[in-house]
Design a protein around this motif. Structure first.
Motif, mmCIF file in Angstrom:
data_model
loop_
_atom_site.group_PDB
_atom_site.id
_atom_site.type_symbol
_atom_site.label_atom_id
_atom_site.label_comp_id
_atom_site.label_asym_id
_atom_site.label_seq_id
_atom_site.Cartn_x
_atom_site.Cartn_y
_atom_site.Cartn_z
ATOM 1 N N GLY A 1 0.784 -1.229 0.000
ATOM 2 C CA GLY A 1 0.000 0.000 0.000
ATOM 3 C C GLY A 1 0.811 1.271 0.000
ATOM 4 O O GLY A 1 0.267 2.355 0.182
ATOM 5 N N PRO B 1 -17.877 1.152 -0.701
ATOM 6 C CA PRO B 1 -16.814 0.525 0.097
ATOM 7 C C PRO B 1 -15.419 0.768 -0.480
ATOM 8 O O PRO B 1 -14.475 1.027 0.264
ATOM 9 C CB PRO B 1 -17.189 -0.964 0.064
ATOM 10 N N ALA B 2 -15.286 0.712 -1.818
ATOM 11 C CA ALA B 2 -13.970 0.937 -2.438
ATOM 12 C C ALA B 2 -13.506 2.366 -2.201
ATOM 13 O O ALA B 2 -12.330 2.611 -1.909
ATOM 14 C CB ALA B 2 -14.043 0.643 -3.939
ATOM 15 N N ARG C 1 -12.394 2.802 1.449
ATOM 16 C CA ARG C 1 -11.049 2.250 1.675
ATOM 17 C C ARG C 1 -9.980 3.200 1.132
ATOM 18 O O ARG C 1 -8.943 3.422 1.773
ATOM 19 C CB ARG C 1 -10.930 0.874 1.010
ATOM 20 N N ALA D 1 -9.529 6.205 3.430
ATOM 21 C CA ALA D 1 -8.765 5.837 4.620
ATOM 22 C C ALA D 1 -7.282 5.685 4.286
ATOM 23 O O ALA D 1 -6.402 6.131 5.039
ATOM 24 C CB ALA D 1 -9.317 4.543 5.216
ATOM 25 N N ASP D 2 -6.998 5.060 3.131
ATOM 26 C CA ASP D 2 -5.605 4.885 2.721
ATOM 27 C C ASP D 2 -4.929 6.237 2.488
ATOM 28 O O ASP D 2 -3.772 6.454 2.885
ATOM 29 C CB ASP D 2 -5.529 4.046 1.441
#
Length: 572
Positions: free
Chosen positions: A239, A481-482, A485, A488-489
């Motif tokens: 990530g 949801p994607a 995420r 948040a990343d």
């Protein structure tokens, strides 16, 4: 009905009939000496940014700064560029030193349905062919720099992938500046082993490149080099973002873009300065011309007019929240362009499709339909006022408008306490925009309380929600949801302090292109979030991307040709 005269000659005929001033004289009006001009032929020149270090009798903060935006447009556009040029010409007639700073046209729309973007009629930037076709090669430089980085990404993966790039999470695609839908999604690396690693990728149009945006926001060559280094091309399996600096690509990219960073000087049909520089798309990027163009213009002008893409919900919001943060400049006035045509469409009575004739009923006298479309205009006025900027409504008149319809708009603006003017600059040049120029200068002397929509330390999701609720009028946002995420990343990676840009349809204030007027009771769907770290923002894709112009077909390209004497034909 509005009085009509003989049909206007074509834009190209008008442009070719113009007698152009020597460019050194145009530059002198801008306070630019010949040694700071780099000629590209007889009628185009680049301006060396060293001019910004020269002493000047005028500080940019003392000049009047005007941004031209619009109500929600039809697919044909409502004439922001022609209004910008016409306003500059009218201000010059009033004795003001006025400069217009505009985006360079992308050859996608030029060869597509919309055609050229040099203005229209007697309010154009000339030479028209040069502006629409290549100009000084800036778009080609952006294309080359962008694709150089793409090639270095694939080369790195081919030679062992020491940085650990996840080939399924490489976000840097390729670009070109023509319409080619067959290249939207491609597989590269097919063939022999030495031809690289096979993976899915694709092409975008050059105007959508992050390199185009960061070029428009860079304030110096050093700033450009640093921004290029921060570009994130993809992520490792852990990530971590991999940057152009990690690939040692940013220096070479900056070398390719060093000349492209310099703004281009042209002139209006009436001989005033026109600075044309950069062209990021307005539906998926910032949609504004460059910071350097505005800084050069404001250094030597009483009034600088610049343009922001599409409506106030998109272009103006990004101009305020992204470009103004970088430039440090604060607008005095926002001109909101409206047309009778667009107001009638927002009544819900008509559908306009690019490339097809206008509905016949759209031309009949119908003040009630204009009245029904006014909530859309009201919303854009409210957006401008939300940022503490004085709005002025420019009613761009067409030959088949009716005076009764204009009167509806004028009364509406009077009720809101907003200055307005009917402008006929396309047919009459600067003389047709004198009323607009006068009310703009009146508004510029009103007190201004400019403020950004959100502080940068607000979490990314709350920034998106602020735009959705306070600008678009949505009830809230629905984050996939994607997208959640990704948000948040990006907060974890340190991108949370960046401003945000919403990629959505330009045909509605909402994310649904079929919703006219000022829709209520809807929620903004945040489908995907991506980081444009080099450009300095995070962007959220909202709604169906297929409703946004990306790489459309090219129905008008077949009309364009060149005679034996080198004359371009069919360009409008």
């Amino acid at each position: 009905m509005t009085a009509t005269s003989e049909p206007l000659p074509t834009d190209l005929e008008i442009a070719r009939a113009a007698t152009l001033r020597p460019l050194t004289d145009v530059a002198a009006d801008l306070g630019v000496r010949p040694e700071h001009l780099e000629p590209y032929g007889r009628d185009v020149a680049k301006i060396d940014l060293a001019v910004l270090d020269e002493p000047s009798t005028r500080h940019p903060s003392s000049a009047t700064y005007v941004v031209v935006t619009a109500m929600t447009p039809t697919p044909l556009g409502e004439g922001k560029t022609t209004v910008s040029v016409g306003l500059a010409q009218a201000l010059q007639r009033l004795g003001q030193r006025a400069t217009v700073a505009l985006r360079q046209p992308s050859m996608g729309p030029t060869f597509g349905i919309k055609g050229g973007a040099a203005g229209g009629g007697h309010s154009q930037v000339v030479p028209m062919e040069r502006l629409n076709l290549h100009l000084t090669g800036d778009f080609h430089a952006v294309t080359a720099a962008h694709n150089l980085l793409a090639a270095m990404v694939d080369n790195h993966v081919h030679h062992g992938n020491a940085l650990g790039l996840d080939v399924r999470n490489i976000t840097w695609r390729r670009v070109l500046d023509v319409n080619d839908r067959a290249l939207r999604n491609v597989v590269v690396g097919l063939g022999a082993r030495q031809d690289g690693v096979a993976r899915e990728t694709g092409f975008d149009i050059t105007a959508a490149s992050e390199v185009m945006v960061l070029l428009s926001l860079a304030t110096s060559l050093r700033d450009l080099r640093e921004r290029l280094g921060r570009i994130v091309v993809g992520y490792t399996t852990e990530g971590r973002g991999v940057t152009a600096e990690d690939l040692h690509a940013a220096g070479a990219m900056a070398a390719l873009l060093a000349d492209a960073l310099k703004p281009n000087l042209l002139q209006t049909l009436e001989g005033g300065p026109a600075i044309i520089h950069c062209g990021p798309f307005g539906n998926i990027a910032t949609g504004t011309s460059s910071v350097t163009a505005d800084l050069v213009a404001m250094r030597g002008s009483d009034v600088t007019i610049t343009e922001a893409g599409f409506g106030a919900d998109m272009g103006a919001e990004r101009f305020f929240d992204v470009k103004c943060r970088v430039s440090g400049l604060r607008p005095d006035v926002a001109v909101v362009v409206a047309t009778v045509r667009a107001l009638k469409v927002h009544s819900g009575a008509y559908a306009v499709r690019a490339g097809t004739p206008l509905p016949e009923g759209l031309r009949r006298e119908a003040p009630d339909e204009v009245e029904a479309g006014l909530p859309n205009l009201r919303k854009h006025i409210e957006i401008v006022r939300r940022f503490g900027v004085q709005p002025v409504v420019a009613l761009n008149a067409f030959p088949d408008d009716h005076e009764s319809e204009h009167a509806v708009v004028r009364r509406f603006c009077n009720r809101l306490g907003v200055r307005s003017a009917v402008t006929r600059h396309v047919a009459e040049g600067g003389a047709g925009a004198l009323e607009l120029a006068q009310v703009v200068m009146e508004a510029a002397h009103e007190p201004s309380t400019f403020e950004f929509l959100y502080p940068l330390d607000l979490p990314l999701e709350q920034k998106i929600e602020a735009i959705a609720t306070q600008v678009y009028g949505a009830d809230g946002i629905d984050v996939s949801p994607a997208a959640a995420r990704a948000l948040a990343d990006y907060e974890r990676l340190g991108y949370g302090g960046l401003p945000v840009v919403i990629a959505k349809t330009h045909l509605s204030i909402s994310s649904d292109p079929t919703l006219r007027g000022a829709p209520r009771g809807w929620r903004l769907p945040v489908r995907e979030v991506r980081a444009a770290v080099g450009a300095g923002y995070v962007y959220a894709i909202c709604g169906d991307m297929r409703t946004m112009p990306g790489l459309p077909s090219s129905p008008n390209a077949e009309r364009i040709d060149i005679d034996e004497d080198g004359t371009v034909t069919g360009l409008s």
